[in-house]
Design a protein around this motif. Structure first.
Motif, short mmCIF file in Angstrom:
data_model
loop_
_atom_site.label_atom_id
_atom_site.label_comp_id
_atom_site.label_asym_id
_atom_site.label_seq_id
_atom_site.Cartn_x
_atom_site.Cartn_y
_atom_site.Cartn_z
N ALA A 1 0.84 -1.19 0.00
CA ALA A 1 0.00 0.00 0.00
C ALA A 1 0.87 1.24 0.00
CB ALA A 1 -0.91 0.00 1.23
N ALA A 2 0.40 2.27 -0.70
CA ALA A 2 1.09 3.57 -0.69
C ALA A 2 0.38 4.47 0.32
CB ALA A 2 1.06 4.19 -2.08
N LEU A 3 1.13 5.44 0.83
CA LEU A 3 0.58 6.28 1.91
C LEU A 3 -0.68 7.02 1.48
CD1 LEU A 3 1.03 7.23 4.83
CD2 LEU A 3 2.42 9.11 3.91
N VAL A 4 -0.64 7.65 0.31
CA VAL A 4 -1.84 8.39 -0.13
C VAL A 4 -2.33 7.86 -1.47
CG1 VAL A 4 -1.24 10.48 1.14
CG2 VAL A 4 -0.53 10.26 -1.25
N ALA A 5 -3.64 8.00 -1.68
CA ALA A 5 -4.25 7.49 -2.91
C ALA A 5 -4.13 8.51 -4.04
CB ALA A 5 -5.71 7.15 -2.66
#
Ligand SMILES: *[C@@H]1O[C@H](CO)[C@@H](O)[C@H](O)[C@H]1NC(C)=O
Length: 191
Positions: free
Chosen positions: A64-68
């Motif tokens: 997962a990345a921190l922000v979408a």
């Protein structure tokens, strides 16, 4: 199916042998040994089939990345230690990762490889750690300035239900645009 069928057959044979045992003591022993062997072989085949089916499954994995958003986004600095929620889920085989809380919960006991990369936010320094059930397992520390980055990763033995998350320490900040700051891991082997 095959296992329970064989078990039933073996049980029937054992009863037949036991009934005939008084008349034919010798064959009773031979038949019993054969049936025990059959039973053990059936159990071993059953286990091998289960292991093979387990090994054929895609291993538990998450990323997962921190922000979408692809907008440039800084999180922190905060006054207190803050658990990060990596909200852009890229991989979640086995659904162990919760993008609402940022917590990965190990669905099975095993050896996992866990990785965390962080890009420094506008405080100019980043210090954050991967926590297992609240214990600091490994961390990154980067003071080279905004947009520099650091990565750390290691294999970890996780019990079923163990929880992993990333804590950003107070007064540090992290940057992301959906690709630079990521939290990921995968099961190498269940144990
Ligand atoms: C964070 O920064 C503030 C202001 O400089 C300072 O008072 C505080 O002690 C710092 N907190 C930590 C945990 O370093």
């Amino acid at each position: 199916m095959a296992f329970s069928h064989l078990t039933a057959a073996a049980a029937t044979l054992l009863i037949v042998c036991a009934v005939g045992g008084l008349q034919a003591q010798h064959s009773y022993t031979d038949e019993t040994e054969k049936n025990v062997l059959l039973y053990q072989l059936a159990a071993r085949v059953d286990k091998l089939e289960k292991d093979a089916a387990e090994a054929a499954k895609a291993p538990v994995s998450f990323a997962a990345a921190l922000v979408a958003t692809s907008d440039w986004t800084h999180q922190g600095p905060f006054e207190t230690d803050t658990n990060l929620v990596f909200s852009k889920v890229i991989t979640n085989v086995g659904n162990g990762y919760d993008s609402e809380t940022g917590i990965f919960t190990a669905p099975v006991r095993g050896l996992y490889f866990v990785l965390f990369s962080g890009n420094v936010g506008n405080s100019g320094n980043l210090n954050a750690a991967v926590m297992k059930n609240g214990i600091n397992m490994f961390a990154i520390y980067d003071t080279q300035g905004t947009f520099s980055s650091a990565t750390n990763g290691m294999p970890l033995v996780l019990e079923q239900g163990d929880k992993l998350w990333v804590t950003l320490w107070a007064n540090r900040s992290i940057f992301d645009q959906s690709r630079l700051s990521t939290f990921s891991g995968f099961l190498i082997k269940s144990m």
